[in-house]
Design a protein around this motif. Structure first.
Motif, PDB file in Angstrom:
ATOM      1  N   ILE A  89     -24.276 124.317  21.263  1.00  0.00           N
ATOM      2  CA  ILE A  89     -25.529 124.741  21.901  1.00  0.00           C
ATOM      3  C   ILE A  89     -25.631 126.272  21.869  1.00  0.00           C
ATOM      4  CG2 ILE A  89     -26.902 124.685  24.009  1.00  0.00           C
ATOM      5  CD1 ILE A  89     -25.290 122.096  24.758  1.00  0.00           C
ATOM      6  N   GLY A  90     -24.519 126.924  22.186  1.00  0.00           N
ATOM      7  CA  GLY A  90     -24.518 128.387  22.205  1.00  0.00           C
ATOM      8  C   GLY A  90     -24.897 128.964  20.852  1.00  0.00           C
TER       9      GLY A  90
ATOM     10  N   LYS B 262     -20.765 122.671  24.028  1.00  0.00           N
ATOM     11  CA  LYS B 262     -21.306 123.953  24.503  1.00  0.00           C
ATOM     12  C   LYS B 262     -21.235 125.021  23.411  1.00  0.00           C
ATOM     13  CE  LYS B 262     -20.709 123.045  29.375  1.00  0.00           C
ATOM     14  NZ  LYS B 262     -20.061 123.377  30.649  1.00  0.00           N
ATOM     15  N   ASN B 263     -20.197 124.982  22.598  1.00  0.00           N
ATOM     16  CA  ASN B 263     -20.142 125.913  21.460  1.00  0.00           C
ATOM     17  C   ASN B 263     -21.337 125.692  20.538  1.00  0.00           C
ATOM     18  OD1 ASN B 263     -17.694 126.906  22.357  1.00  0.00           O
ATOM     19  ND2 ASN B 263     -16.473 125.719  20.914  1.00  0.00           N
TER      20      ASN B 263
ATOM     21  N   GLU C  73     -16.607 121.214  25.791  1.00  0.00           N
ATOM     22  CA  GLU C  73     -16.495 122.597  25.320  1.00  0.00           C
ATOM     23  C   GLU C  73     -17.063 122.740  23.908  1.00  0.00           C
ATOM     24  OE1 GLU C  73     -14.085 120.811  26.747  1.00  0.00           O
ATOM     25  OE2 GLU C  73     -13.733 121.897  28.609  1.00  0.00           O
TER      26      GLU C  73
ATOM     27  N   LYS D 195     -28.727 126.950  19.590  1.00  0.00           N
ATOM     28  CA  LYS D 195     -29.923 127.140  20.401  1.00  0.00           C
ATOM     29  C   LYS D 195     -30.065 128.584  20.862  1.00  0.00           C
ATOM     30  CE  LYS D 195     -33.484 126.407  23.037  1.00  0.00           C
ATOM     31  NZ  LYS D 195     -34.830 126.310  22.428  1.00  0.00           N
ATOM     32  N   LEU D 196     -28.953 129.162  21.351  1.00  0.00           N
ATOM     33  CA  LEU D 196     -29.054 130.512  21.904  1.00  0.00           C
ATOM     34  C   LEU D 196     -28.788 131.584  20.846  1.00  0.00           C
ATOM     35  CD1 LEU D 196     -27.320 129.912  25.366  1.00  0.00           C
ATOM     36  CD2 LEU D 196     -29.760 130.161  24.913  1.00  0.00           C
ATOM     37  N   GLY D 197     -28.323 131.179  19.677  1.00  0.00           N
ATOM     38  CA  GLY D 197     -28.096 132.156  18.604  1.00  0.00           C
ATOM     39  C   GLY D 197     -26.922 133.077  18.886  1.00  0.00           C
ATOM     40  N   LEU D 198     -25.961 132.614  19.678  1.00  0.00           N
ATOM     41  CA  LEU D 198     -24.813 133.456  20.013  1.00  0.00           C
ATOM     42  C   LEU D 198     -23.787 133.403  18.882  1.00  0.00           C
ATOM     43  CD1 LEU D 198     -24.526 132.354  23.740  1.00  0.00           C
ATOM     44  CD2 LEU D 198     -25.396 134.535  22.880  1.00  0.00           C
ATOM     45  N   PRO D 199     -22.931 134.431  18.806  1.00  0.00           N
ATOM     46  CA  PRO D 199     -21.933 134.438  17.727  1.00  0.00           C
ATOM     47  C   PRO D 199     -20.928 133.298  17.908  1.00  0.00           C
ATOM     48  CG  PRO D 199     -21.998 136.557  18.882  1.00  0.00           C
ATOM     49  CD  PRO D 199     -22.840 135.611  19.664  1.00  0.00           C
ATOM     50  N   ARG D 200     -20.326 132.885  16.801  1.00  0.00           N
ATOM     51  CA  ARG D 200     -19.269 131.880  16.845  1.00  0.00           C
ATOM     52  C   ARG D 200     -18.155 132.339  17.772  1.00  0.00           C
ATOM     53  NH1 ARG D 200     -16.305 128.556  12.107  1.00  0.00           N
ATOM     54  NH2 ARG D 200     -14.299 129.088  13.000  1.00  0.00           N
ATOM     55  N   SER D 201     -17.695 131.420  18.623  1.00  0.00           N
ATOM     56  CA  SER D 201     -16.772 131.849  19.680  1.00  0.00           C
ATOM     57  C   SER D 201     -15.371 131.287  19.483  1.00  0.00           C
ATOM     58  CB  SER D 201     -17.306 131.376  21.030  1.00  0.00           C
ATOM     59  OG  SER D 201     -17.347 129.961  21.061  1.00  0.00           O
ATOM     60  N   TYR D 202     -15.072 130.756  18.301  1.00  0.00           N
ATOM     61  CA  TYR D 202     -13.757 130.111  18.125  1.00  0.00           C
ATOM     62  C   TYR D 202     -13.239 130.387  16.744  1.00  0.00           C
ATOM     63  CZ  TYR D 202     -17.173 126.907  16.218  1.00  0.00           C
ATOM     64  OH  TYR D 202     -18.239 126.387  15.527  1.00  0.00           O
TER      65      TYR D 202
END
Lengths: 375, 401
Positions: free
Chosen positions: B390-391, B387-388, B384, B394-401
């Motif tokens: 990589i997200g 994956k955070n 997990e 690489k994908l430029g997604l917002p911090r998810s935690y």
């Protein structure tokens, strides 16, 4: 070890990306799904001018003499943009085998018009009751005077209504055994009837009936009874090019879904901030990159002439699964809009079903891999 | 693109096979994380480390001046894959001198530290065995929240606190220790430092923690007023978190080659087993379900191979990996899990037999892997967490935690 693209490949990719997004927006893709011939002759002509139709053909036939890897790079872009049209059918399913197995007369006669964008080709191999099992085929070319008489039918033929020529495997009865032979057939001949098969995938397919079609010795490609060997080889190349097309499409789905996850806000956050969505996107990324490298590995082996049927089979197994999984995840990330006709993601989801079974489904390739790993 | 191996890389594989035939007993099946459990396994692993060093393989990708051979990352990857395939132990120098402590010292250590510690690792000496002190009872994935603190006091650091899940602490000569040094108002990420700690220092207590199969791999390590010279600070004080984010790239990637080799070995063993095992009058290798399951594993294993070559090539040409080692770590975990579970399906009830039992099939390879893969998938960052990363990167997604 070198993972770099060549300058030529990078240039080709950038030109293709620009050209396709400009000349063939997804609105055009949707319109062409309803078109009987399934392609836009103006775009086709421009593609010929860009050298794409003769990309890997020798210069003497009007080609660009680029390598197989360049063709892979171009197929990725075509898949990315879901370019409708008989490019794959003409180049992968016909020009490559004609180049490899045709005699000099056939090559000089048929290849230059392909390179110039004047003639469209396809492969008519599958039969309603035989699938892709050669042994169960019932299309016969019986010796008749100084030629052959073709009777039978083929189905799921890509761009059948647009094709000027088709390669048709047919059984030639002989004293020894039935010799599956590949014929070059013009649909304009007497006794050929082409009918569209309506599809839900957006793939342009047709069925063909042959009733007493007169063929000559000169219409045979690669020799009497040679179709099985030729088909095995050409479908390996074509299968890999299909994987490259799928790889490009999957990358597009990932890019669209990832961008959407950053702009779509729910509960006060972009949905890409939720781990369920984020991890789903990461799984998509990993599988898309895995597919890409399996395709490159097989394409490199092919381009240097090393055995690659295990690696092609691996790429195809992955391509089939990744496209379906990634497209489905893409639709889910988009939510209801992904399920609507107006959104592009559905175009990919539907096409994932079409590419899955060409030329064969996963069972065929898993069986092939099993043989290669020693089972 | 060109995915061919150079002649020297191809012949290296052959040399490793020859080495394994000569040096490794046929019944030797020990995973790369559990060689430190039993004393006799450990002694054997250390003897192999020494021989690998003499061959010039142990740290072949390090510069010559620190005991390496200036080999490329690709060549080192070929080595790691083949060594794991043939079951060669002693590759890591604890957890892990070769994998990330050496590379980190080359990135952040000063020249004195490099000269002092790298040759010990490179020579396969017992003094080159390291453990890594990151996790604490209340700081697992949330690493920046660690509490173990080092305070400067009369020309030394004085360390107090506790680490946990410290693999190999009971074998290690040195600890690569993450501590808090910044003041309590500072941002957590801006107050971490890395210290080199002598495991023989007074005030260190190592308590075994057995894993669920009863093996002694990890430990609790307690630090009570442990005095560490100021010169043992690696890099800059309070910049440890940033240093670690870069060196974790090495840590995560260092498992990949071994995971590939192990998985490929299991796949080949299962193929052979299927060809030799009869059910209802024919070999199970003819069973389409088994054929397809093994073929599916072959595909995933081949993807891992390409991922490993890709990151090795990137490092060779000087491209800094960003998300790739997290991807490779997650992929390696997935591959190990898939092949282990496939193995249990093929072996059936015999896969529950104790590894060293006479009734164990394939030398206990499958049960070993069944027990080990969940641990591999947690060490150096859970699936997990990878994956955070990589997200985000690489994908430029917002911090998810």
């Amino acid at each position: 070890m070198d993972f770099n693209y060549t300058e030529q490949q990078l240039m080709l990719r950038s030109i293709a990306r620009d050209f396709l997004s400009r000349e063939c927006p997804r609105s055009a893709v949707r319109l062409l799904e309803k078109d009987e011939k399934g392609y836009d002759p103006v775009i086709w002509q421009r593609m010929a001018e860009l050298g794409w139709l003769g990309l890997v053909l020798p210069e003497i036939y009007g080609g660009m003499e680029a390598g197989f890897m360049e063709l892979v790079v171009l197929m990725e872009e075509i898949g990315r943009n879901i370019l409708p049209g008989p490019y794959f059918a003409t180049v992968a399913l016909a020009a490559l085998p004609v180049l490899e197995y045709g005699n000099e007369v056939q090559k000089s006669l048929y290849l230059p018009p392909i390179a110039r964008g004047e003639k469209i080709w396809t492969l008519a191999a599958e039969e309603a009751d035989a699938g892709s099992d050669f042994n169960a085929m019932i299309t016969y070319a019986c010796p008749d005077g100084d030629g052959y008489c073709l009777n039978g039918g083929k189905t799921f033929v890509p761009y059948a209504a647009a094709a000027d020529y088709m390669l048709v495997p047919a059984l030639v009865p002989s004293d020894k055994e039935n010799g599956l032979t590949l014929f070059i057939v013009e649909p304009s001949l007497m006794g050929v009837k082409v009918e569209l098969v309506p599809t839900l995938t957006g793939e342009n397919l047709g069925s063909i009936r042959f009733r007493g079609v007169r063929l000559a010795e000169k219409d045979i490609l690669g020799g009497l009874g040679r179709a099985e060997v030729i088909m095995e080889n050409m479908l390996e190349k074509a299968g890999l090019l299909k994987c490259a097309e799928v790889s490009g499409a999957c990358q597009a789905v990932l890019d669209m879904s990832s961008a959407y996850a950053q702009e779509r806000v729910q509960f006060g956050h972009p949905i890409g901030a939720f781990q369920t969505i984020q991890h789903r996107l990461v799984d998509m990324l990993t599988s898309v990159e895995g597919l890409k490298y399996l395709v490159y590995q097989a394409a490199w082996l092919m381009s240097v002439g090393l055995p690659c049927s295990e690696q092609v089979a691996m790429a195809k197994v992955k391509a089939n699964d990744v496209y379906q999984n990634v497209a489905l995840a893409g639709v889910k990330i988009h939510g209801a809009i992904g399920f609507s006709q107006d959104h592009d993601i559905g175009l990919y989801y539907r096409r994932a079903l079409a590419s899955r079974f060409f030329p064969y489904s996963n069972d065929h390739y898993l069986e092939k891999i099993a043989g290669h790993i020693g089972l | 693109m060109d995915f061919s191996l150079e002649q020297s890389e191809v012949s290296l594989k052959e040399d490793i096979r020859g080495f394994a035939e000569q040096e490794i007993p046929h019944n030797w099946i020990v995973n790369f994380l559990d060689e430190e459990s039993r004393d006799e396994d450990w002694a054997f692993s250390l003897s192999i480390s020494r021989k690998l060093a003499q061959k010039g393989w142990l740290v072949m990708n390090w510069p010559k001046k620190y005991g390496g051979c200036d080999a490329s990352w690709v060549k080192y990857t070929v080595f790691a894959m083949a060594a794991a395939y043939y079951g060669i132990p002693g590759l890591s120098m604890g957890v892990s001198g070769t994998g990330w402590i050496g590379p980190s010292l080359m990135l952040y250590g000063n020249e004195d530290q490099r000269q002092r510690y790298l040759p010990e690792i490179a020579s396969g000496s017992p003094d080159g065995i390291w453990c890594t002190g990151y996790s604490e009872p209340n700081s697992g994935s949330d690493f920046a929240s660690i509490k173990t603190r080092a305070v400067r006091q009369s020309g030394e650091y004085v360390v107090n606190g506790q680490k946990i899940w410290t693999s190999c602490a009971h074998r290690a000569r040195w600890c690569w220790l993450a501590v808090k040094t910044g003041d309590s108002e500072a941002r957590a990420q801006d107050s971490i430092s890395i210290l080199i700690v002598d495991m023989r220092s007074p005030g260190i207590t190592v308590k075994p923690l057995l894993n669920y199969s009863g093996e002694h791999i990890f430990n609790e390590v307690f630090f009570d007023d442990v005095r560490v010279p100021l010169g043992n600070l690696v890099g800059e004080e309070n910049r440890g978190w940033y240093q670690l984010m870069k060196s974790l790239v090495y840590e995560r990637n260092s498992f990949g080659g071994q995971s590939y080799g192990t998985s490929k070995r299991i796949l080949d063993s299962l193929v052979r087993y299927a060809g030799e095992t009869c059910r209802a009058g024919k070999t199970i290798a003819k069973d389409p379900v088994i054929r397809h399951r093994l073929a599916e594993n072959a595909v995933e294993i081949d993807i891992l191979k390409m991922f490993l070559y890709e990151i090795a090539w990137k490092m060779d040409v000087g491209m800094a990996p960003l998300y790739e080692s997290s991807r490779n770590k997650a992929m390696a975990d997935h591959v190990l899990e898939k092949i282990a579970l496939t193995g249990t399906e093929i072996l059936g009830s015999s896969c529950q037999v104790a590894q060293r039992s006479k009734m164990a099939r394939l030398n206990g390879l499958i049960q070993r892997q069944y027990l080990m893969f969940p641990g591999n998938a947690i060490a150096a960052g859970t699936d997990e967490i990878e994956k955070n990363i990589i997200g985000k990167f690489k994908l430029g997604l917002p911090r998810s935690y």
